[in-house]
Design a protein around this motif. Structure first.
Motif, PDB file in Angstrom:
ATOM      1  N   HIS A  21       5.783 -16.412  18.479  1.00 36.15           N
ATOM      2  CA  HIS A  21       6.622 -17.305  19.557  1.00 36.15           C
ATOM      3  C   HIS A  21       6.059 -18.640  19.571  1.00 36.15           C
ATOM      4  CE1 HIS A  21       7.195 -13.209  21.402  1.00 36.15           C
ATOM      5  NE2 HIS A  21       8.332 -13.466  21.036  1.00 36.15           N
ATOM      6  N   VAL A  22       4.919 -18.902  19.576  1.00 36.30           N
ATOM      7  CA  VAL A  22       4.293 -20.211  19.690  1.00 36.30           C
ATOM      8  C   VAL A  22       4.624 -21.013  18.547  1.00 36.30           C
ATOM      9  CG1 VAL A  22       2.136 -21.539  19.895  1.00 36.30           C
ATOM     10  CG2 VAL A  22       2.395 -19.499  21.037  1.00 36.30           C
ATOM     11  N   HIS A  23       4.914 -20.563  17.385  1.00 37.75           N
ATOM     12  CA  HIS A  23       5.312 -21.586  16.146  1.00 37.75           C
ATOM     13  C   HIS A  23       6.610 -21.790  16.539  1.00 37.75           C
ATOM     14  CE1 HIS A  23       5.872 -22.475  11.992  1.00 37.75           C
ATOM     15  NE2 HIS A  23       7.247 -21.637  12.163  1.00 37.75           N
ATOM     16  N   TYR A  24       7.589 -20.786  16.707  1.00 34.80           N
ATOM     17  CA  TYR A  24       9.003 -21.007  17.001  1.00 34.80           C
ATOM     18  C   TYR A  24       9.132 -22.079  18.205  1.00 34.80           C
ATOM     19  CZ  TYR A  24      13.441 -19.698  19.264  1.00 34.80           C
ATOM     20  OH  TYR A  24      14.840 -19.587  19.771  1.00 34.80           O
ATOM     21  N   LEU A  25       8.450 -22.072  19.180  1.00 35.36           N
ATOM     22  CA  LEU A  25       8.609 -22.873  20.418  1.00 35.36           C
ATOM     23  C   LEU A  25       8.218 -24.361  20.043  1.00 35.36           C
ATOM     24  CD1 LEU A  25       7.798 -20.591  23.260  1.00 35.36           C
ATOM     25  CD2 LEU A  25      10.071 -21.376  22.236  1.00 35.36           C
ATOM     26  N   ARG A  26       7.099 -24.459  19.084  1.00 37.49           N
ATOM     27  CA  ARG A  26       6.572 -25.699  18.645  1.00 37.49           C
ATOM     28  C   ARG A  26       7.489 -26.273  17.826  1.00 37.49           C
ATOM     29  NH1 ARG A  26       0.279 -24.194  18.100  1.00 37.49           N
ATOM     30  NH2 ARG A  26      -0.427 -24.752  20.030  1.00 37.49           N
ATOM     31  N   GLU A  27       8.123 -25.575  16.903  1.00 41.26           N
ATOM     32  CA  GLU A  27       9.130 -26.089  15.818  1.00 41.26           C
ATOM     33  C   GLU A  27      10.208 -26.643  16.684  1.00 41.26           C
ATOM     34  OE1 GLU A  27      11.192 -23.988  12.453  1.00 41.26           O
ATOM     35  OE2 GLU A  27       9.044 -24.131  11.938  1.00 41.26           O
ATOM     36  N   ALA A  28      10.986 -25.827  17.533  1.00 40.65           N
ATOM     37  CA  ALA A  28      12.047 -26.331  18.353  1.00 40.65           C
ATOM     38  C   ALA A  28      11.717 -27.561  18.986  1.00 40.65           C
ATOM     39  CB  ALA A  28      12.495 -25.357  19.279  1.00 40.65           C
ATOM     40  N   ALA A  29      10.474 -27.566  19.761  1.00 37.79           N
ATOM     41  CA  ALA A  29      10.013 -28.868  20.576  1.00 37.79           C
ATOM     42  C   ALA A  29      10.162 -29.928  19.928  1.00 37.79           C
ATOM     43  CB  ALA A  29       8.801 -28.599  21.309  1.00 37.79           C
ATOM     44  N   GLU A  30       9.618 -29.974  18.279  1.00 38.89           N
ATOM     45  CA  GLU A  30       9.507 -31.157  17.491  1.00 38.89           C
ATOM     46  C   GLU A  30      11.032 -31.939  17.352  1.00 38.89           C
ATOM     47  OE1 GLU A  30       7.588 -29.784  13.991  1.00 38.89           O
ATOM     48  OE2 GLU A  30       5.843 -29.456  15.139  1.00 38.89           O
ATOM     49  N   ASP A  89      21.279 -30.792  22.396  1.00 36.61           N
ATOM     50  CA  ASP A  89      21.739 -31.438  21.254  1.00 36.61           C
ATOM     51  C   ASP A  89      21.433 -30.494  20.163  1.00 36.61           C
ATOM     52  OD1 ASP A  89      22.211 -34.480  21.991  1.00 36.61           O
ATOM     53  OD2 ASP A  89      20.297 -33.781  23.146  1.00 36.61           O
ATOM     54  N   TYR A  90      20.396 -29.521  20.292  1.00 35.32           N
ATOM     55  CA  TYR A  90      20.125 -28.545  19.408  1.00 35.32           C
ATOM     56  C   TYR A  90      19.683 -27.182  19.935  1.00 35.32           C
ATOM     57  CZ  TYR A  90      18.878 -32.354  16.290  1.00 35.32           C
ATOM     58  OH  TYR A  90      18.848 -33.600  15.705  1.00 35.32           O
ATOM     59  N   ILE A  91      20.253 -26.315  19.275  1.00 36.54           N
ATOM     60  CA  ILE A  91      19.811 -24.871  19.690  1.00 36.54           C
ATOM     61  C   ILE A  91      19.134 -24.314  18.371  1.00 36.54           C
ATOM     62  CG2 ILE A  91      20.613 -22.385  20.251  1.00 36.54           C
ATOM     63  CD1 ILE A  91      23.086 -23.538  21.598  1.00 36.54           C
ATOM     64  N   VAL A  92      17.884 -23.922  18.724  1.00 37.94           N
ATOM     65  CA  VAL A  92      17.163 -23.323  17.537  1.00 37.94           C
ATOM     66  C   VAL A  92      16.933 -21.748  17.702  1.00 37.94           C
ATOM     67  CG1 VAL A  92      15.000 -23.365  16.477  1.00 37.94           C
ATOM     68  CG2 VAL A  92      16.087 -25.561  17.447  1.00 37.94           C
ATOM     69  N   LEU A 117      23.116 -26.001  15.586  1.00 39.32           N
ATOM     70  CA  LEU A 117      22.634 -24.839  15.414  1.00 39.32           C
ATOM     71  C   LEU A 117      21.186 -25.101  14.217  1.00 39.32           C
ATOM     72  CD1 LEU A 117      24.785 -21.917  15.928  1.00 39.32           C
ATOM     73  CD2 LEU A 117      23.048 -22.531  17.334  1.00 39.32           C
ATOM     74  N   ARG A 118      20.135 -24.569  14.548  1.00 34.86           N
ATOM     75  CA  ARG A 118      19.129 -24.430  13.544  1.00 34.86           C
ATOM     76  C   ARG A 118      18.442 -23.055  13.348  1.00 34.86           C
ATOM     77  NH1 ARG A 118      16.492 -29.912  12.409  1.00 34.86           N
ATOM     78  NH2 ARG A 118      18.475 -31.124  12.029  1.00 34.86           N
TER      79      ARG A 118
END
Length: 146
Positions: A21-30, A89-92, A117-118
Motif C-alpha cells: 500500500h505504501v509503495h502504491y501511494l508513494r508512486e501515486a503521490a509522485e 489530473d490522474y487516477i492511479v 488513468l495510470r
C-alpha cells in the motif's frame, strides 16, 4: 499567475496497511501536488471478502500517512461522485486491482472528467517472509495465532 495544482487519486480497501500500500501511494503521490485517497466502504466491496476493519478506521489509518493529503470514504451509491468533486489530473490504480480500465475511462468520458488513468507498478518483497497482501497477512495471523 495561477499555478495549477495537480491532483492525484488513489483508491482501495486498505484493510490492513502493508508495504505494498505504501509503495502504491508513494508512486501515486509522485505524479502531482496533492494525493487524495478514496477508501472503499465495506458495503461496496463485492469483488473480494469484505474488509475486517471498520470504514472509518481504515480511512483514518490512510489519512495518517504523510504521503496522503486527504483520505475520504467512497460514496455509498456512486463511486464516481468523489472523483467529480476532486477533479483529478490522474487516477492511479493499484497494480493488482480488479478494475476494468476501459470501463472506467468510458465512464470518466461520459461524465466529462478529463484525467489520465495510470496503473501503479508492483513492489516485490524485499526480504524473506515480507507480506505485501492483506489476504496473506490475515492468513498468516490465522495460521500462527489461530
Amino acid at each position: 499567475m495561477n499555478a495549477h495544482t495537480t491532483r492525484v487519486i488513489a483508491q482501495g480497501t486498505f484493510d490492513v496497511l502493508h508495504p505494498g500500500h505504501v509503495h502504491y501511494l508513494r508512486e501515486a503521490a509522485e505524479l502531482g501536488d496533492e494525493l487524495h485517497v478514496i477508501v472503499a466502504r465495506r458495503g461496496n466491496v463485492t469483488h473480494k471478502a469484505p474488509p475486517v476493519l471498520p470504514d472509518r478506521q481504515r480511512r483514518d489509518m490512510v489519512d495518517a500517512l504523510d504521503v496522503v493529503d486527504r483520505a475520504r470514504l467512497g460514496h455509498r451509491e456512486d463511486i464516481f461522485v468523489p472523483i467529480e468533486e476532486i477533479a483529478p489530473d490522474y487516477i492511479v490504480l493499484g497494480h493488482d486491482q480488479h478494475h476494468d480500465e476501459d470501463a472506467i475511462a468510458d465512464e470518466l468520458d461520459r461524465r466529462g472528467i478529463d484525467c489520465e488513468l495510470r496503473r501503479a507498478s508492483a513492489r516485490e518483497p524485499r526480504f524473506e517472509g515480507e507480506l505485501l497482501s492483506t489476504g496473506d497477512i490475515l492468513d498468516r495471523i490465522v495460521e500462527e495465532r489461530g
